[in-house]
Design a protein around this motif. Sequence first.
Motif, PDB file in Angstrom:
ATOM      1  N   GLN A  40       0.835  -1.172  -0.144  1.00 59.34           N
ATOM      2  CA  GLN A  40       0.151   0.219   0.233  1.00 59.34           C
ATOM      3  C   GLN A  40       0.997   1.623   0.199  1.00 59.34           C
ATOM      4  OE1 GLN A  40      -3.075   0.194   3.223  1.00 59.34           O
ATOM      5  NE2 GLN A  40      -3.435   2.724   2.619  1.00 59.34           N
ATOM      6  N   VAL A  41       0.690   2.086  -0.747  1.00 59.16           N
ATOM      7  CA  VAL A  41       1.285   3.236  -0.685  1.00 59.16           C
ATOM      8  C   VAL A  41       0.066   4.544  -1.332  1.00 59.16           C
ATOM      9  CG1 VAL A  41       3.112   2.400  -2.064  1.00 59.16           C
ATOM     10  CG2 VAL A  41       1.328   3.700  -3.902  1.00 59.16           C
ATOM     11  N   ASP A  42       1.307   5.865  -0.334  1.00 58.70           N
ATOM     12  CA  ASP A  42      -0.207   7.615  -0.259  1.00 58.70           C
ATOM     13  C   ASP A  42      -0.116   8.060  -1.796  1.00 58.70           C
ATOM     14  OD1 ASP A  42      -0.251   6.901   2.315  1.00 58.70           O
ATOM     15  OD2 ASP A  42       1.613   8.268   2.520  1.00 58.70           O
ATOM     16  N   ASP A  43       0.418   7.515  -2.520  1.00 63.45           N
ATOM     17  CA  ASP A  43       0.247   8.022  -4.258  1.00 63.45           C
ATOM     18  C   ASP A  43       0.946   7.041  -4.947  1.00 63.45           C
ATOM     19  OD1 ASP A  43       0.282   9.671  -5.911  1.00 63.45           O
ATOM     20  OD2 ASP A  43       1.505  11.803  -5.235  1.00 63.45           O
ATOM     21  N   LEU A  44       0.157   6.925  -5.432  1.00 66.80           N
ATOM     22  CA  LEU A  44       0.438   5.674  -6.134  1.00 66.80           C
ATOM     23  C   LEU A  44       0.832   6.120  -8.137  1.00 66.80           C
ATOM     24  CD1 LEU A  44       0.386   2.605  -7.246  1.00 66.80           C
ATOM     25  CD2 LEU A  44      -1.466   2.702  -7.820  1.00 66.80           C
ATOM     26  N   ASP A  45       0.396   7.214  -8.330  1.00 65.77           N
ATOM     27  CA  ASP A  45       1.137   7.786  -9.470  1.00 65.77           C
ATOM     28  C   ASP A  45       2.927   8.542  -9.158  1.00 65.77           C
ATOM     29  OD1 ASP A  45      -1.129   7.760 -11.193  1.00 65.77           O
ATOM     30  OD2 ASP A  45      -2.416   9.755 -10.209  1.00 65.77           O
ATOM     31  N   ALA A  46       3.172   8.790  -8.005  1.00 61.53           N
ATOM     32  CA  ALA A  46       4.219   9.111  -7.871  1.00 61.53           C
ATOM     33  C   ALA A  46       4.984   8.429  -7.338  1.00 61.53           C
ATOM     34  CB  ALA A  46       4.363  10.480  -6.119  1.00 61.53           C
ATOM     35  N   VAL A  47       4.685   7.074  -7.138  1.00 67.74           N
ATOM     36  CA  VAL A  47       5.832   6.417  -7.069  1.00 67.74           C
ATOM     37  C   VAL A  47       5.677   5.633  -8.172  1.00 67.74           C
ATOM     38  CG1 VAL A  47       5.634   3.738  -5.819  1.00 67.74           C
ATOM     39  CG2 VAL A  47       5.115   5.473  -4.766  1.00 67.74           C
ATOM     40  N   ILE A  48       4.538   5.542  -9.276  1.00 64.54           N
ATOM     41  CA  ILE A  48       4.823   4.625 -10.507  1.00 64.54           C
ATOM     42  C   ILE A  48       5.681   5.653 -11.344  1.00 64.54           C
ATOM     43  CG2 ILE A  48       4.288   4.716 -12.803  1.00 64.54           C
ATOM     44  CD1 ILE A  48       3.470   1.832 -10.934  1.00 64.54           C
ATOM     45  N   GLU A  49       5.608   6.476 -11.494  1.00 67.98           N
ATOM     46  CA  GLU A  49       6.594   7.494 -12.417  1.00 67.98           C
ATOM     47  C   GLU A  49       8.356   7.491 -11.315  1.00 67.98           C
ATOM     48  OE1 GLU A  49       6.009   8.857 -14.987  1.00 67.98           O
ATOM     49  OE2 GLU A  49       4.201   7.780 -14.806  1.00 67.98           O
ATOM     50  N   ARG A  50       8.150   7.183 -10.493  1.00 71.03           N
ATOM     51  CA  ARG A  50       9.429   7.432  -9.574  1.00 71.03           C
ATOM     52  C   ARG A  50      10.061   5.833 -10.196  1.00 71.03           C
ATOM     53  NH1 ARG A  50      10.561   5.068  -4.673  1.00 71.03           N
ATOM     54  NH2 ARG A  50       8.709   5.504  -3.802  1.00 71.03           N
ATOM     55  N   LEU A  51       9.130   5.406 -10.083  1.00 70.59           N
ATOM     56  CA  LEU A  51      10.345   3.767 -10.340  1.00 70.59           C
ATOM     57  C   LEU A  51      10.328   3.361 -11.834  1.00 70.59           C
ATOM     58  CD1 LEU A  51       7.487   1.482  -8.723  1.00 70.59           C
ATOM     59  CD2 LEU A  51      10.254   1.600  -7.772  1.00 70.59           C
ATOM     60  N   ARG A  52       9.692   4.439 -12.455  1.00 69.89           N
ATOM     61  CA  ARG A  52       9.694   3.962 -14.006  1.00 69.89           C
ATOM     62  C   ARG A  52      11.075   5.143 -14.163  1.00 69.89           C
ATOM     63  NH1 ARG A  52       4.565   5.966 -16.022  1.00 69.89           N
ATOM     64  NH2 ARG A  52       3.722   3.656 -16.797  1.00 69.89           N
ATOM     65  N   ALA A  53      10.961   6.393 -13.305  1.00 67.21           N
ATOM     66  CA  ALA A  53      12.402   6.746 -13.643  1.00 67.21           C
ATOM     67  C   ALA A  53      13.071   5.973 -13.614  1.00 67.21           C
ATOM     68  CB  ALA A  53      12.617   8.142 -13.262  1.00 67.21           C
ATOM     69  N   ALA A  54      13.761   5.368 -12.782  1.00 62.26           N
ATOM     70  CA  ALA A  54      14.741   4.308 -11.984  1.00 62.26           C
ATOM     71  C   ALA A  54      14.897   3.358 -13.517  1.00 62.26           C
ATOM     72  CB  ALA A  54      14.215   4.020 -10.979  1.00 62.26           C
ATOM     73  N   GLY A  55      14.280   3.255 -14.270  1.00 59.70           N
ATOM     74  CA  GLY A  55      13.998   1.754 -15.236  1.00 59.70           C
ATOM     75  C   GLY A  55      13.235   1.324 -15.302  1.00 59.70           C
ATOM     76  N   ALA A  56      12.212   0.956 -13.738  1.00 61.33           N
ATOM     77  CA  ALA A  56      11.220  -0.607 -13.414  1.00 61.33           C
ATOM     78  C   ALA A  56      10.332  -0.221 -14.849  1.00 61.33           C
ATOM     79  CB  ALA A  56      10.971   0.018 -12.596  1.00 61.33           C
TER      80      ALA A  56
END
Length: 127
Positions: A61-77
């Motif tokens: 569970q995360v507080d801000d799903l969009d922000a986590v996805i963008e952070r992981l995408r930026a890291a190459g996930a």
Amino acid sequence: MRAVQIAQHAADLTRATAFYSALLGAEPVASFDPPGLVFFDLDGQRLLLDAGAPSALHYYQVDDLDAVIERLRAAGATVESPPHVIFTHRDGSLGPAGTEEMQAFVRDTEGNIVGLIAFRLNRSQPA
């Protein structure tokens, strides 16, 4: 009864440790090499990274799903499934009543799928 530990396959412990440190926003609490084990604390439940473990599907569970996805995408996930509504909680049996459950799925560095969950107010309910 409560779950104590999740074991997750990690062929490359260094690479997997970096991924889960970024995802969880925390460093491991213990590492043992040999035999090649890395532990994270998830509010009293352990995540074990281990080359000998099978792949497990686990959700965070995360507080801000969009922000986590963008952070992981930026890291190459790799994002396997972007954030989307999967369920509306009318009562509190599986999640907060009056919320929509959002889920997204990413692939970790070891090829495992990881689910991410966030709750938001049900947009179709009158204010």
